[in-house]
Write a protein that holds these residues in place. Sequence first.
Motif, PDB file in Angstrom:
ATOM      1  N   PRO A 123       0.774  -1.241   0.000  1.00 13.51           N
ATOM      2  CA  PRO A 123       0.000   0.000   0.000  1.00 13.51           C
ATOM      3  C   PRO A 123       0.805   1.290   0.000  1.00 13.51           C
ATOM      4  O   PRO A 123       0.259   2.351  -0.329  1.00 13.51           O
ATOM      5  N   THR A 124       2.092   1.246   0.354  1.00 14.63           N
ATOM      6  CA  THR A 124       2.846   2.500   0.425  1.00 14.63           C
ATOM      7  C   THR A 124       3.603   2.816  -0.859  1.00 14.63           C
ATOM      8  O   THR A 124       4.226   3.867  -0.966  1.00 14.63           O
ATOM      9  N   ARG A 125       3.526   1.939  -1.826  1.00 11.61           N
ATOM     10  CA  ARG A 125       4.302   2.097  -3.056  1.00 11.61           C
ATOM     11  C   ARG A 125       3.524   2.942  -4.065  1.00 11.61           C
ATOM     12  O   ARG A 125       2.514   2.505  -4.599  1.00 11.61           O
ATOM     13  N   LEU A 126       4.010   4.137  -4.340  1.00 14.57           N
ATOM     14  CA  LEU A 126       3.324   5.039  -5.254  1.00 14.57           C
ATOM     15  C   LEU A 126       3.696   4.780  -6.710  1.00 14.57           C
ATOM     16  O   LEU A 126       2.899   5.017  -7.617  1.00 14.57           O
ATOM     17  N   THR A 127       4.934   4.346  -6.925  1.00 17.72           N
ATOM     18  CA  THR A 127       5.386   3.987  -8.267  1.00 17.72           C
ATOM     19  C   THR A 127       5.914   2.563  -8.240  1.00 17.72           C
ATOM     20  O   THR A 127       6.280   2.048  -7.183  1.00 17.72           O
ATOM     21  N   MET A 128       5.939   1.931  -9.414  1.00 19.50           N
ATOM     22  CA  MET A 128       6.416   0.554  -9.479  1.00 19.50           C
ATOM     23  C   MET A 128       7.895   0.492  -9.111  1.00 19.50           C
ATOM     24  O   MET A 128       8.678   1.354  -9.521  1.00 19.50           O
ATOM     25  N   GLU A 129       8.250  -0.529  -8.340  1.00 20.58           N
ATOM     26  CA  GLU A 129       9.607  -0.643  -7.834  1.00 20.58           C
ATOM     27  C   GLU A 129      10.607  -0.713  -8.985  1.00 20.58           C
ATOM     28  O   GLU A 129      10.534  -1.588  -9.849  1.00 20.58           O
ATOM     29  N   GLY A 130      11.544   0.241  -8.990  1.00 22.82           N
ATOM     30  CA  GLY A 130      12.544   0.284 -10.050  1.00 22.82           C
ATOM     31  C   GLY A 130      12.077   0.993 -11.307  1.00 22.82           C
ATOM     32  O   GLY A 130      12.850   1.148 -12.254  1.00 22.82           O
ATOM     33  N   PHE A 131      10.808   1.446 -11.332  1.00 24.93           N
ATOM     34  CA  PHE A 131      10.243   2.142 -12.496  1.00 24.93           C
ATOM     35  C   PHE A 131       9.587   3.438 -11.999  1.00 24.93           C
ATOM     36  O   PHE A 131       8.361   3.547 -11.924  1.00 24.93           O
ATOM     37  N   PRO A 132      10.402   4.435 -11.662  1.00 29.53           N
ATOM     38  CA  PRO A 132       9.891   5.636 -10.985  1.00 29.53           C
ATOM     39  C   PRO A 132       8.929   6.478 -11.812  1.00 29.53           C
ATOM     40  O   PRO A 132       8.240   7.342 -11.261  1.00 29.53           O
ATOM     41  N   ASN A 133       8.856   6.249 -13.102  1.00 25.72           N
ATOM     42  CA  ASN A 133       7.947   7.026 -13.947  1.00 25.72           C
ATOM     43  C   ASN A 133       6.611   6.337 -14.183  1.00 25.72           C
ATOM     44  O   ASN A 133       5.773   6.831 -14.932  1.00 25.72           O
ATOM     45  N   THR A 134       6.403   5.169 -13.537  1.00 24.56           N
ATOM     46  CA  THR A 134       5.168   4.411 -13.721  1.00 24.56           C
ATOM     47  C   THR A 134       4.429   4.282 -12.404  1.00 24.56           C
ATOM     48  O   THR A 134       4.937   3.689 -11.447  1.00 24.56           O
ATOM     49  N   ALA A 135       3.235   4.859 -12.331  1.00 24.75           N
ATOM     50  CA  ALA A 135       2.444   4.779 -11.108  1.00 24.75           C
ATOM     51  C   ALA A 135       1.997   3.338 -10.856  1.00 24.75           C
ATOM     52  O   ALA A 135       1.679   2.599 -11.793  1.00 24.75           O
ATOM     53  N   THR A 136       1.966   2.957  -9.607  1.00 27.73           N
ATOM     54  CA  THR A 136       1.502   1.621  -9.246  1.00 27.73           C
ATOM     55  C   THR A 136      -0.004   1.519  -9.478  1.00 27.73           C
ATOM     56  O   THR A 136      -0.765   2.367  -8.997  1.00 27.73           O
ATOM     57  N   PRO A 137      -0.472   0.518 -10.207  1.00 27.54           N
ATOM     58  CA  PRO A 137      -1.919   0.349 -10.403  1.00 27.54           C
ATOM     59  C   PRO A 137      -2.617   0.089  -9.068  1.00 27.54           C
ATOM     60  O   PRO A 137      -1.997  -0.379  -8.112  1.00 27.54           O
TER      61      PRO A 137
END
Length: 341
Positions: A255-269
Amino acid sequence: MSLTTIQLKTPYLIFLGDVDNFVFAKTGAGIVQWCPELVKGQLRFAGNNLSLNVPDMTVQEAAKAGAKSLVLGVAPIGGQIKDHWLRIFEEALALGMDLVSGLHYRLERFPSLVATAKTSGAQLINVRTPAPSFSVGTGKKRLGKRLLTVGTDCAVGKKYTALAMTQALKEQGINTTFRATGQTGIMIAGSGIPIDAVITDFVSGAAEALSPDNDSSHWDVIEGQGSILHPGYAAVSLGLLHGSQPDAFVVCHEPTRLTMEGFPNTATPNIAQCIEYTLLNGRIINPNIRCIGMSVNTARLPEAEQLPYLSRLSQEFDLPCVDPMLTGCDDLVAKLMQSSK
């Protein structure tokens, strides 16, 4: 034989080196969590604050303590082995310890490791080695029942949830098998298919081979990989979904991950998107696929917020929501059995 089957010499020394992101140390963390009796200690470089909460040891100390294998407990993006790790690996091999890797880079690519292993008689073991060939997926309905763990991102608890679900189902007397699809799962279970090392055209066929026909009451719990919404790994996730032909799935989330791990330009779905796309694509192979709940890794939430967060999600989706390490998976098992009648 379609499965990758391994028998590793125990106990292990887990190599962390200079990898200081827990997400990329999930192989070591998984072994410590599920097979603690097999672990002598960890080896990390000076200044690395990441710890698996087992004793720190040098290669020499571990060998004296009886360690038989140095296991690479890390899985950085791309699966590469760094040149400055080789000295440690050579030292372990020279002392007769096997070197075990779950990375994409094969250990034989490094002449110094090959030469040292040949001299000492130690083994170079590549876990991420699939069978030479698989058939293309057929989509044909198979006997037995299947549950797949899916995720909003990588490293959100798909393996942990699958292992915990398998354990909970067995405790209730339900005939169940954990089906490993990643290097850590294979190390824990002793067999499986490293699905992301299979040529893309044959991923769904490999998933079918991993979970063949079975008794009508038997459940295969299949370890998910990546995310169907991931910019880098969606192809593997989709092939695994189609080949697994799941009757049920659990959405795993951090729940605390705003972007995909290792992909800072991609928001976590979000969870709703994951459910929507899994149902949309899963129904191509199994029209009766259903979501039975959510599994959330709440470790990064403040302790006082963990259970309330699970409760809010459960109310929002009208489905069980658990953290396998905090609450167990009994609520998910109950929903699975209820929806299977």
